[in-house]
Design a protein around this motif. Structure first.
Motif, PDB file in Angstrom:
ATOM      1  N   PHE A 191       0.847  -1.192   0.000  1.00 29.80           N
ATOM      2  CA  PHE A 191       0.000   0.000   0.000  1.00 29.80           C
ATOM      3  C   PHE A 191       0.877   1.234   0.000  1.00 29.80           C
ATOM      4  N   LYS A 192       0.246   2.382  -0.130  1.00 31.53           N
ATOM      5  CA  LYS A 192       0.937   3.658   0.007  1.00 31.53           C
ATOM      6  C   LYS A 192       0.197   4.493   1.039  1.00 31.53           C
ATOM      7  N   GLY A 193       0.925   5.369   1.698  1.00 27.15           N
ATOM      8  CA  GLY A 193       0.321   6.159   2.760  1.00 27.15           C
ATOM      9  C   GLY A 193       0.477   5.470   4.100  1.00 27.15           C
ATOM     10  N   GLU A 194      -0.284   5.937   5.077  1.00 26.90           N
ATOM     11  CA  GLU A 194      -0.191   5.417   6.440  1.00 26.90           C
ATOM     12  C   GLU A 194      -1.330   4.444   6.731  1.00 26.90           C
ATOM     13  N   TRP A 195      -0.985   3.240   7.138  1.00 23.42           N
ATOM     14  CA  TRP A 195      -1.951   2.206   7.501  1.00 23.42           C
ATOM     15  C   TRP A 195      -1.615   1.686   8.891  1.00 23.42           C
ATOM     16  N   LEU A 196      -2.630   1.137   9.562  1.00 26.61           N
ATOM     17  CA  LEU A 196      -2.465   0.586  10.899  1.00 26.61           C
ATOM     18  C   LEU A 196      -2.362  -0.935  10.827  1.00 26.61           C
ATOM     19  N   THR A 197      -1.378  -1.467  11.512  1.00 28.59           N
ATOM     20  CA  THR A 197      -1.272  -2.920  11.634  1.00 28.59           C
ATOM     21  C   THR A 197      -2.331  -3.399  12.621  1.00 28.59           C
TER      22      THR A 197
END
Length: 287
Positions: free
Chosen positions: A117-123
């Motif tokens: 993905f691109k950008g900020e994601w939460l695990t």
């Protein structure tokens, strides 16, 4: 009059060690106290603390109005999960045995992967034990990650039963490493969040990429008919694969990603992913 909070997340383990179970019980929500007597909580805590285990905080994550804290006692393989509200109330308290320390933890992928993905994601799930990664007991998914988009503790805005209201839904998904497209499934319908799931096609819409070193990556729960590659295509790391959806066995739109040692996702063993970051539950990842 403002309620006095005797059990804060930073002192929760200390309260357990001091056997101050009464203070813990007094901070359980009213609904929780209606389900669990003090005597029952005391018995559970006494059993958990019998050998004076050493707990460490291993993850912290905001979930709507709750902040989840998770502690792990590695030698005893014991975990504690607690959900606190801002006023100190405990709405969930779960003591659990934790699967961990599989021999496969010492083996990492030959290739170095980016997250898809691109950008900020939460695990949402990820790590090398069951308390931070519910996939862990299943060999075929042991080192899988689930990623969501989380803003101020919420993964959606509006009604939670509409896929389009989830921040992750429709976001672009990319190849984690160069390879050949081995398998594509793209015709599974997106299910209703929270109320429906497709257990007969648990991966929903997905792409499997064959990489060098006999490694294969699985990216699944993609949006219906969003996949842009075909079987046999050769792709570079970062190539567009499709869009995040909510197809398969899933509770809300998210990306499931893992690497395995074979083409069959039901039979192949998951491999711990070598990457620049190795996040666990509650960790934000920015690509």
């Amino acid at each position: 009059m403002k309620k006095t909070v005797n059990v804060t997340p930073s002192h929760f383990i200390e309260n357990l060690q001091l056997k101050d179970y009464r203070s813990i019980y007094q901070q359980l929500s009213a609904d929780y106290q209606a389900e669990l007597s003090y005597e029952a909580l005391e018995a559970i805590c006494e059993e958990v603390m019998e050998n004076n285990p050493t707990f460490e905080l291993v993850s912290k994550m905001t979930l709507q109005e709750f902040v989840e804290h998770q502690w792990l006692a590695r030698e005893e393989r014991l975990g504690i999960r607690a959900w606190f509200t801002e006023d100190g109330r405990i709405h969930l308290l779960h003591f659990m045995p934790v699967n961990m320390n599989a021999n496969s933890d010492n083996v990492v992928t030959a290739n170095t992967y980016q997250f898809p993905f691109k950008g900020e994601w939460l695990t949402f799930w990820g790590g090398q034990n069951e308390i931070v990664n519910y996939h862990y007991p299943i060999e075929s998914q042991r080192y899988a990650y689930d990623f969501v988009v989380n803003r101020n503790g919420f993964t959606f805005d509006g009604s939670p039963d509409q896929n389009e209201n989830y921040y992750a839904f429709g976001k672009e998904v990319f190849a984690p490493y160069k390879g050949t497209v081995a398998t594509v499934v793209s015709n599974q319908k997106d299910v209703t969040p929270g109320t429906m799931t497709n257990e007969t096609e648990p991966f929903g819409n997905y792409v499997i990429l064959a990489h060098e070193q006999d490694e294969y990556s699985l990216i699944c729960h993609l949006k219906e008919n969003s996949i842009t590659v075909r079987e046999g295509d050769v792709v570079e790391q970062g190539a567009l694969l499709g869009q995040c959806g909510n197809s398969g066995h899933t509770s809300e739109p998210h990306i499931h990603f893992h690497v395995m040692n074979g083409l069959d996702p039901y039979r192949a063993a998951s491999i711990r992913i070598k990457s620049e970051k190795e996040p666990v539950r509650g960790t934000f990842v920015c690509v």
